[in-house]
Structure formats: C-alpha cells, structure tokens
Write a protein that holds these residues in place. Structure first.
Motif, PDB file in Angstrom:
ATOM      1  N   ASN A 101      99.641  70.380  15.710  1.00 60.09           N
ATOM      2  CA  ASN A 101     100.787  70.494  16.258  1.00 60.09           C
ATOM      3  C   ASN A 101     100.961  68.738  17.006  1.00 60.09           C
ATOM      4  O   ASN A 101     101.971  68.629  17.563  1.00 60.09           O
ATOM      5  CB  ASN A 101     101.218  71.534  17.015  1.00 60.09           C
ATOM      6  N   TYR A 102      99.397  67.984  17.214  1.00 61.18           N
ATOM      7  CA  TYR A 102     100.149  66.835  18.402  1.00 61.18           C
ATOM      8  C   TYR A 102     100.316  65.516  17.715  1.00 61.18           C
ATOM      9  O   TYR A 102     100.050  65.651  16.530  1.00 61.18           O
ATOM     10  CB  TYR A 102      97.987  66.786  18.733  1.00 61.18           C
ATOM     11  N   PRO A 103     101.643  65.310  17.866  1.00 65.77           N
ATOM     12  CA  PRO A 103     102.688  64.295  17.588  1.00 65.77           C
ATOM     13  C   PRO A 103     102.204  63.303  17.914  1.00 65.77           C
ATOM     14  O   PRO A 103     101.972  62.343  16.638  1.00 65.77           O
ATOM     15  CB  PRO A 103     103.571  64.313  17.880  1.00 65.77           C
ATOM     16  N   ASP A 104     100.903  62.275  18.624  1.00 70.64           N
ATOM     17  CA  ASP A 104     100.273  61.745  18.001  1.00 70.64           C
ATOM     18  C   ASP A 104      99.129  61.532  17.052  1.00 70.64           C
ATOM     19  O   ASP A 104      98.972  60.540  16.296  1.00 70.64           O
ATOM     20  CB  ASP A 104      99.425  61.550  19.670  1.00 70.64           C
ATOM     21  N   ALA A 105      98.459  62.372  17.007  1.00 70.01           N
ATOM     22  CA  ALA A 105      97.780  62.886  15.586  1.00 70.01           C
ATOM     23  C   ALA A 105      98.486  63.088  14.614  1.00 70.01           C
ATOM     24  O   ALA A 105      97.803  61.823  13.427  1.00 70.01           O
ATOM     25  CB  ALA A 105      97.427  64.234  15.948  1.00 70.01           C
ATOM     26  N   GLN A 106      99.394  63.388  13.854  1.00 73.14           N
ATOM     27  CA  GLN A 106     100.307  63.134  13.092  1.00 73.14           C
ATOM     28  C   GLN A 106     100.611  61.155  13.171  1.00 73.14           C
ATOM     29  O   GLN A 106     100.133  60.894  11.286  1.00 73.14           O
ATOM     30  CB  GLN A 106     101.534  64.062  13.362  1.00 73.14           C
ATOM     31  N   ARG A 107     101.061  60.604  13.838  1.00 71.75           N
ATOM     32  CA  ARG A 107     101.623  59.823  13.502  1.00 71.75           C
ATOM     33  C   ARG A 107     100.334  58.902  13.373  1.00 71.75           C
ATOM     34  O   ARG A 107     100.889  57.849  12.169  1.00 71.75           O
ATOM     35  CB  ARG A 107     102.187  58.828  15.363  1.00 71.75           C
ATOM     36  N   LEU A 108      99.555  59.024  13.676  1.00 75.67           N
ATOM     37  CA  LEU A 108      98.248  57.572  14.132  1.00 75.67           C
ATOM     38  C   LEU A 108      98.058  58.177  12.220  1.00 75.67           C
ATOM     39  O   LEU A 108      97.469  57.361  11.250  1.00 75.67           O
ATOM     40  CB  LEU A 108      96.806  58.339  15.466  1.00 75.67           C
ATOM     41  N   TYR A 109      98.009  59.397  11.484  1.00 76.51           N
ATOM     42  CA  TYR A 109      97.387  59.534  10.462  1.00 76.51           C
ATOM     43  C   TYR A 109      98.055  59.203   9.123  1.00 76.51           C
ATOM     44  O   TYR A 109      98.494  58.275   8.293  1.00 76.51           O
ATOM     45  CB  TYR A 109      97.110  60.799  10.481  1.00 76.51           C
ATOM     46  N   MET A 110      99.200  59.331  10.209  1.00 75.13           N
ATOM     47  CA  MET A 110     100.881  58.712   8.765  1.00 75.13           C
ATOM     48  C   MET A 110     100.267  56.622   8.342  1.00 75.13           C
ATOM     49  O   MET A 110     100.699  55.759   7.506  1.00 75.13           O
ATOM     50  CB  MET A 110     102.128  58.943   9.062  1.00 75.13           C
ATOM     51  N   ILE A 111     100.245  56.020  10.032  1.00 71.46           N
ATOM     52  CA  ILE A 111      99.866  55.351  10.257  1.00 71.46           C
ATOM     53  C   ILE A 111      98.415  54.949   9.266  1.00 71.46           C
ATOM     54  O   ILE A 111      98.339  53.450   8.867  1.00 71.46           O
ATOM     55  CB  ILE A 111     100.020  54.849  11.431  1.00 71.46           C
ATOM     56  N   ALA A 112      97.423  55.649   9.700  1.00 78.65           N
ATOM     57  CA  ALA A 112      96.760  54.915   8.559  1.00 78.65           C
ATOM     58  C   ALA A 112      96.489  55.306   7.167  1.00 78.65           C
ATOM     59  O   ALA A 112      96.464  53.721   6.410  1.00 78.65           O
ATOM     60  CB  ALA A 112      95.613  55.896   8.768  1.00 78.65           C
ATOM     61  N   LEU A 113      97.639  55.546   6.930  1.00 80.03           N
ATOM     62  CA  LEU A 113      97.897  55.795   5.393  1.00 80.03           C
ATOM     63  C   LEU A 113      98.638  55.479   4.620  1.00 80.03           C
ATOM     64  O   LEU A 113      98.694  54.339   3.486  1.00 80.03           O
ATOM     65  CB  LEU A 113      98.313  57.682   5.127  1.00 80.03           C
ATOM     66  N   LEU A 114     100.112  54.526   5.094  1.00 79.09           N
ATOM     67  CA  LEU A 114     100.740  53.610   5.742  1.00 79.09           C
ATOM     68  C   LEU A 114     100.266  52.513   5.376  1.00 79.09           C
ATOM     69  O   LEU A 114     100.419  51.193   4.244  1.00 79.09           O
ATOM     70  CB  LEU A 114     101.767  53.597   6.313  1.00 79.09           C
ATOM     71  N   TYR A 115      98.861  51.755   6.108  1.00 77.27           N
ATOM     72  CA  TYR A 115      98.695  50.217   6.239  1.00 77.27           C
ATOM     73  C   TYR A 115      97.650  51.106   5.236  1.00 77.27           C
ATOM     74  O   TYR A 115      97.198  49.529   4.553  1.00 77.27           O
ATOM     75  CB  TYR A 115      97.173  50.363   7.728  1.00 77.27           C
ATOM     76  N   ALA A 116      97.142  51.452   4.601  1.00 81.97           N
ATOM     77  CA  ALA A 116      96.210  51.855   3.091  1.00 81.97           C
ATOM     78  C   ALA A 116      97.232  52.137   1.803  1.00 81.97           C
ATOM     79  O   ALA A 116      96.658  52.338   0.586  1.00 81.97           O
ATOM     80  CB  ALA A 116      95.186  53.014   3.258  1.00 81.97           C
ATOM     81  N   ASP A 117      98.285  52.233   2.108  1.00 82.61           N
ATOM     82  CA  ASP A 117      98.918  51.690   1.243  1.00 82.61           C
ATOM     83  C   ASP A 117      99.141  52.948   0.078  1.00 82.61           C
ATOM     84  O   ASP A 117      99.153  52.785  -1.199  1.00 82.61           O
ATOM     85  CB  ASP A 117      99.298  50.304  -0.089  1.00 82.61           C
ATOM     86  N   LYS A 118      98.707  53.874   0.991  1.00 88.14           N
ATOM     87  CA  LYS A 118      98.104  55.737   0.625  1.00 88.14           C
ATOM     88  C   LYS A 118     100.170  56.361   0.362  1.00 88.14           C
ATOM     89  O   LYS A 118     100.181  57.105   0.702  1.00 88.14           O
ATOM     90  CB  LYS A 118      97.645  56.343   0.690  1.00 88.14           C
ATOM     91  N   PHE A 119     101.169  56.061  -0.248  1.00 92.83           N
ATOM     92  CA  PHE A 119     102.740  56.357   0.076  1.00 92.83           C
ATOM     93  C   PHE A 119     102.354  57.696  -0.458  1.00 92.83           C
ATOM     94  O   PHE A 119     103.598  58.400   0.000  1.00 92.83           O
ATOM     95  CB  PHE A 119     103.363  54.849  -0.487  1.00 92.83           C
ATOM     96  N   THR A 120     101.675  57.676  -1.820  1.00 94.92           N
ATOM     97  CA  THR A 120     102.234  59.168  -2.176  1.00 94.92           C
ATOM     98  C   THR A 120     101.431  59.915  -1.388  1.00 94.92           C
ATOM     99  O   THR A 120     102.047  60.723  -1.046  1.00 94.92           O
ATOM    100  CB  THR A 120     101.101  59.360  -4.012  1.00 94.92           C
ATOM    101  N   GLU A 121     100.931  59.997  -0.704  1.00 95.75           N
ATOM    102  CA  GLU A 121      99.838  61.006   0.077  1.00 95.75           C
ATOM    103  C   GLU A 121     100.822  60.728   1.230  1.00 95.75           C
ATOM    104  O   GLU A 121     100.811  62.143   2.034  1.00 95.75           O
ATOM    105  CB  GLU A 121      98.567  60.628   0.164  1.00 95.75           C
ATOM    106  N   LEU A 122     100.970  59.864   2.294  1.00 95.91           N
ATOM    107  CA  LEU A 122     101.977  60.010   2.549  1.00 95.91           C
ATOM    108  C   LEU A 122     103.154  60.367   2.848  1.00 95.91           C
ATOM    109  O   LEU A 122     103.750  61.624   3.403  1.00 95.91           O
ATOM    110  CB  LEU A 122     102.116  58.627   3.057  1.00 95.91           C
ATOM    111  N   ASN A 123     103.651  60.385   1.428  1.00 93.46           N
ATOM    112  CA  ASN A 123     104.929  60.886   1.001  1.00 93.46           C
ATOM    113  C   ASN A 123     104.543  62.680   1.581  1.00 93.46           C
ATOM    114  O   ASN A 123     105.317  64.092   2.010  1.00 93.46           O
ATOM    115  CB  ASN A 123     105.816  60.379  -0.295  1.00 93.46           C
ATOM    116  N   ALA A 124     103.623  63.309   0.317  1.00 95.74           N
ATOM    117  CA  ALA A 124     102.995  64.563   0.683  1.00 95.74           C
ATOM    118  C   ALA A 124     102.866  65.167   2.384  1.00 95.74           C
ATOM    119  O   ALA A 124     103.474  66.372   2.471  1.00 95.74           O
ATOM    120  CB  ALA A 124     101.695  64.885  -0.406  1.00 95.74           C
TER     121      ALA A 124
END
Length: 219
Positions: A101-124
């Motif tokens: 539930n911590y917004p920064d944890a969510q944000r950083l995980y999404m940023i990591a997925l984004l930099y890795a071009d893991k778009f399908t995982e990020l959308n899910a």
C-alpha cells in the motif's frame, strides 16, 4: 547540487568527495552494526552519482535490515542508474511486497518494469494495483516510452477512485485522444458532461472539435 551536477572545479569535487568518504568511514567505524550509517552514506553517494562506491554500503544496510524498504529503494536506484534493470525489478518487487500500500514502493516497481521494457507485466500490475494519485515522473516516463495505453490504464484507475473529480476525467480523455482512441475520448467526455452539467458547453465543444479532426485536448 553544484557538486552533483559537475559544475564545480575538479579539485573542489575531489576534495569534497574525499571529505564525504572520510565522514562516512568514521560514522561506520563508530557504529559498525548500525544500518543507518551505511544507508545514509550510500544514499549520499548515490546522489553524487558515485554508484560503484555507494553499492557495497547499501548492500550492507540491506543485509543488516533485510525487511526495511529504504535500502532496497536506494539499491534499486543504484541498479537503474547502472543499467541493471533485472536487479532493480527484484529489489523493487521485494520492497513492494513488504508494504503493497506504500505509493513509493508501487511507483519504483513500475519504474523498474518500465526501464526494462516489461510493458505487459506493467499493464497487469497497474490493473491490479491502480495508482491512487498522479505521479508526474511516472507519467513522463510513459510518454517518453510512448506507452499511451499505460497512461490510459492509470487514469482509468484514478477515475474509478475519484469519480467526482472532473479534471481526472478530462485527463483520461486527453490520454485516450493522444493514444489514438478518439471514440474512447468522446465516450469519456460524454460521461463527464452527464456527471458534471457545468462542463456541458466546454465538453460539447471539445467533442465537436474532435469530430472535425482538430486536436482540442492537450495531454
């Protein structure tokens, strides 16, 4: 900041860096089992772009406090700056699992997925854990990667959580329009007109402009 941005003279930078390293060393020697000394030192070195020097300090901080998010965040930042995206994903996912539930944890995980071009995982992930607030850094990265579908997913989640906020509806319509979904943008605007009668005049004008092939909505 002038040290970090490399605007100081090289001799000044070297002297400052040496002084910082000595202060970090003394603090660690004073409290060798205090994770804060390693975390503060490593975080400071991260800010100076001294990622190789920062890494072992941050790893030690994480070793001493394996269930704390802060060392994981800093290690992930270090990984991202060194192009180690897979490692950043592992660390940010662990930090997220510690407190979903911590917004920064969510944000950083999404940023990591984004930099890795893991778009399908990020959308899910966005669909399962929709952001509760707009984060300009994250949206900027989505735009940079031209992932307008992800921006739409974010705003759809925000509309669900904030059904009485007109600006969120307009932002969703803007994202849909920019992403090429004109029909979706019009449907969103019509829904906004229904729920916000004061928006009727402006909303209908925007819809008219869209149907005329104009670009009335700025993302």
């Amino acid at each position: 900041n002038f040290i970090r941005n490399n605007t100081a003279e090289p001799a000044v930078q070297q002297a400052f860096f040496a002084l910082a390293q000595q202060a970090i060393k003394e603090q660690i020697e004073y409290a060798p089992l205090d994770a804060r000394a390693y975390l503060i030192g490593g975080s400071f070195l991260n800010r100076l772009n001294q990622f190789d020097t920062a890494s072992p300090l941050l790893q030690k901080a994480q070793e001493l406090t394996p269930n704390k998010q802060s060392p994981l965040f800093e290690l992930a930042t270090n990984d991202l700056n060194k192009g180690r995206y897979a490692d950043a994903i592992v660390r940010t996912k662990k930090a997220f699992d510690l407190d979903p539930n911590y917004p920064d944890a969510q944000r950083l995980y999404m940023i990591a997925l984004l930099y890795a071009d893991k778009f399908t995982e990020l959308n899910a992930f966005i669909k399962e854990y929709p952001p509760t607030q707009v984060n300009e850094q994250l949206l900027g990265l989505f735009k940079e990667k031209q992932q307008y579908g992800l921006i739409i997913s974010v705003y759809k989640g925000l509309v669900e959580k904030n059904p009485k906020v007109l600006n969120v509806r307009i932002s969703l319509a803007a994202a849909q329009f920019t992403g090429g979904d004109r029909a979706g943008a019009i449907a969103t605007l019509r829904g906004a007109i229904k729920d916000f009668p004061e928006f009727e005049k402006n909303g209908n004008q925007i819809i008219t402009d869209i149907n005329l092939g104009k670009s009335p909505i700025q993302k």
